[in-house]
Design a protein around this motif. Structure first.
Motif, short mmCIF file in Angstrom:
data_model
loop_
_atom_site.label_atom_id
_atom_site.label_comp_id
_atom_site.label_asym_id
_atom_site.label_seq_id
_atom_site.Cartn_x
_atom_site.Cartn_y
_atom_site.Cartn_z
N LEU A 179 159.09 61.64 23.25
CA LEU A 179 158.95 60.25 23.94
C LEU A 179 158.01 59.35 23.30
O LEU A 179 157.39 60.04 22.21
CB LEU A 179 158.15 60.66 25.15
CG LEU A 179 159.13 61.21 26.41
CD1 LEU A 179 158.43 61.28 27.55
CD2 LEU A 179 160.48 60.34 26.59
N SER A 183 157.83 57.35 33.41
CA SER A 183 158.06 58.50 33.81
C SER A 183 157.30 58.81 35.14
O SER A 183 156.42 58.02 35.41
CB SER A 183 157.82 59.70 32.86
OG SER A 183 156.44 59.94 32.52
N CYS A 186 151.92 55.72 31.75
CA CYS A 186 153.20 54.63 31.54
C CYS A 186 152.61 53.34 31.80
O CYS A 186 153.14 52.41 31.16
CB CYS A 186 154.29 55.05 32.20
SG CYS A 186 154.92 56.73 32.21
N SER A 238 168.47 63.67 29.89
CA SER A 238 167.19 63.21 30.17
C SER A 238 166.23 63.62 31.33
O SER A 238 166.72 64.16 32.27
CB SER A 238 167.07 61.44 30.32
OG SER A 238 167.55 60.94 29.28
N TYR A 259 162.84 62.70 33.69
CA TYR A 259 161.95 61.66 34.14
C TYR A 259 160.52 62.19 34.66
O TYR A 259 159.77 61.47 35.01
CB TYR A 259 162.54 60.73 35.10
CG TYR A 259 163.72 60.17 34.69
CD1 TYR A 259 163.78 58.90 33.68
CD2 TYR A 259 165.20 60.63 34.55
CE1 TYR A 259 164.94 58.40 33.17
CE2 TYR A 259 166.10 59.96 33.97
CZ TYR A 259 166.08 58.89 33.43
OH TYR A 259 167.15 58.20 32.75
N PRO A 283 157.49 64.31 32.39
CA PRO A 283 157.10 64.56 30.81
C PRO A 283 157.04 65.92 30.80
O PRO A 283 156.69 66.77 31.54
CB PRO A 283 155.81 64.04 30.84
CG PRO A 283 155.22 63.89 32.03
CD PRO A 283 156.20 63.30 33.13
N CYS A 321 151.31 64.96 26.85
CA CYS A 321 152.02 65.26 25.74
C CYS A 321 151.92 66.62 25.23
O CYS A 321 152.84 67.20 24.58
CB CYS A 321 151.65 64.15 24.51
SG CYS A 321 150.04 64.48 23.83
N SER A 366 159.86 54.22 20.70
CA SER A 366 159.28 55.07 19.65
C SER A 366 159.11 54.70 18.25
O SER A 366 159.64 55.03 17.22
CB SER A 366 160.07 56.63 19.77
OG SER A 366 160.11 57.21 20.99
N CYS A 392 161.76 55.02 26.43
CA CYS A 392 161.25 55.26 27.53
C CYS A 392 160.36 54.24 28.27
O CYS A 392 159.52 53.58 27.45
CB CYS A 392 160.13 56.46 27.29
SG CYS A 392 159.52 57.00 28.92
#
Length: 329
Positions: A167, A200, A257, A139, A141, A143, A21, A265, A197
């Motif tokens: 995300l 990913s 994931c 989008s 796929y 991150p 992230c 979210s 999401c």
């Protein structure tokens, strides 16, 4: 004298659950963290003092209980032709951002952009214009470490002058930052827009193993990627489509994931995704009073058209949300 106990930094604690992230990169007071999307890695440098701040905001380690639910639910689509040409589904997120910048609601937005040199490589971007927003539409796929830009954003804008798009894991990380009162990084954000999401993939696994290997698709010739009705669909620049069932991609899914329980979210002000809406529209869940106020303003200003989400569509969203929650538990 007893040596100070070294706290374990987030990337080492999170291991395969690291969601890339970028939050740890921003909050590290020693600039001791490197994030590499191509290698799908987060590295701690020798300058790390072990303060543990990264671990306290890491969304893989600190998973707050489910969010506040939602107040209103809609299906919506853009009325902006330039957004429609580039958007993934209904163009709702891009339209909200264009409205925010053009109305003066915000001066900037953190979004997931794409590299101009590496095919399909996500790169976080501080968007300050309509052109920035439109260029970043669609989008990805793999991150994009959007929260890695919080440090830069804090130097560029003042309190309540920016929008954050992310995300579920990124929105959860920002929630942790806000809850721990790291005001330098939370104060600039006025609104959070979260994306739906389910999963990913690491960049190299996605471009080399999935696109080249399974689909025979050159990443440089890919125009658009989407997931619809259980299939990953790749649209090439020549108009041809290639697809593979998502169920065949489980072995390539990022570790984070597999343990994530949030599809929609839940900690965002506004959540947006394609699940539950017809082709060309997006599902919108308004979770806070600020989210409701902004969305209504965007619609009344003519940037979006919207209608209430049906009960049947809402049940689809809820069913898939529960499926992901059970998978990650």
């Amino acid at each position: 004298m007893m040596a100070k106990r070294r706290a374990q930094p987030a990337p080492e604690v999170a291991g395969d659950s690291c969601c890339l992230c970028g939050a740890c990169f921003s909050v590290c007071p020693m600039n001791s963290i490197e994030v590499n999307v191509v290698e799908d890695s987060v590295r701690v440098l020798p300058s790390c003092t072990g303060c543990g701040l990264c671990a306290r905001i890491c969304p893989a380690i600190n998973k707050p209980a489910g969010g506040p639910g939602f107040i209103e639910a809609y299906t919506a689509r853009t009325t902006l032709s330039d957004v429609r040409e580039r958007c993934q589904d209904g163009g709702v997120v891009s339209s909200i951002l264009v409205w925010a910048l053009e109305s003066g609601y915000a001066k900037a937005a953190i979004v997931g952009g794409v590299s101009e040199t590496e095919p399909l490589l996500p790169e976080p971007l501080i968007a300050t214009s309509r052109a920035d927003v439109v260029r970043s539409a669609g989008s990805r796929y793999t991150p994009s470490p959007n929260l890695a830009l919080l440090k830069e954003l804090s130097k560029a804008v003042g309190k309540g002058e920016a929008v954050l798009v992310g995300l579920p894991c990124q929105i959860r990380a920002f929630h942790n930052i806000r809850e721990r009162k790291l005001l330098k990084y939370s104060n600039p954000i006025k609104l959070t827009v979260g994306l739906f999401c389910m999963e990913s993939f690491p960049y190299r696994a996605f471009t080399e193993d999935i696109l080249r290997g399974l689909l025979g698709a050159d990443p440089r010739e890919v125009k658009k990627v989407s997931i619809k009705k259980g299939a990953l669909i790749v649209t090439m620049r020549d108009g041809k489509e290639k697809s593979v069932k998502v169920s065949e991609l489980k072995g390539y899914m990022r570790g984070s994931c597999k343990t994530c329980t949030d599809l929609t979210s839940e900690f965002a002000d506004i959540s947006v995704g394609s699940i539950g809406s017809e082709v060309g529209w997006s599902t919108v869940l308004l979770r806070t009073e600020e989210g409701v106020r902004v969305f209504r303003e965007v619609v009344s200003s003519g940037y979006l058209e919207a209608k209430p989400l049906s009960e049947a569509s809402l049940k689809i969203v809820q069913r898939l949300s529960e499926r992901k929650r059970k998978r990650g538990a």
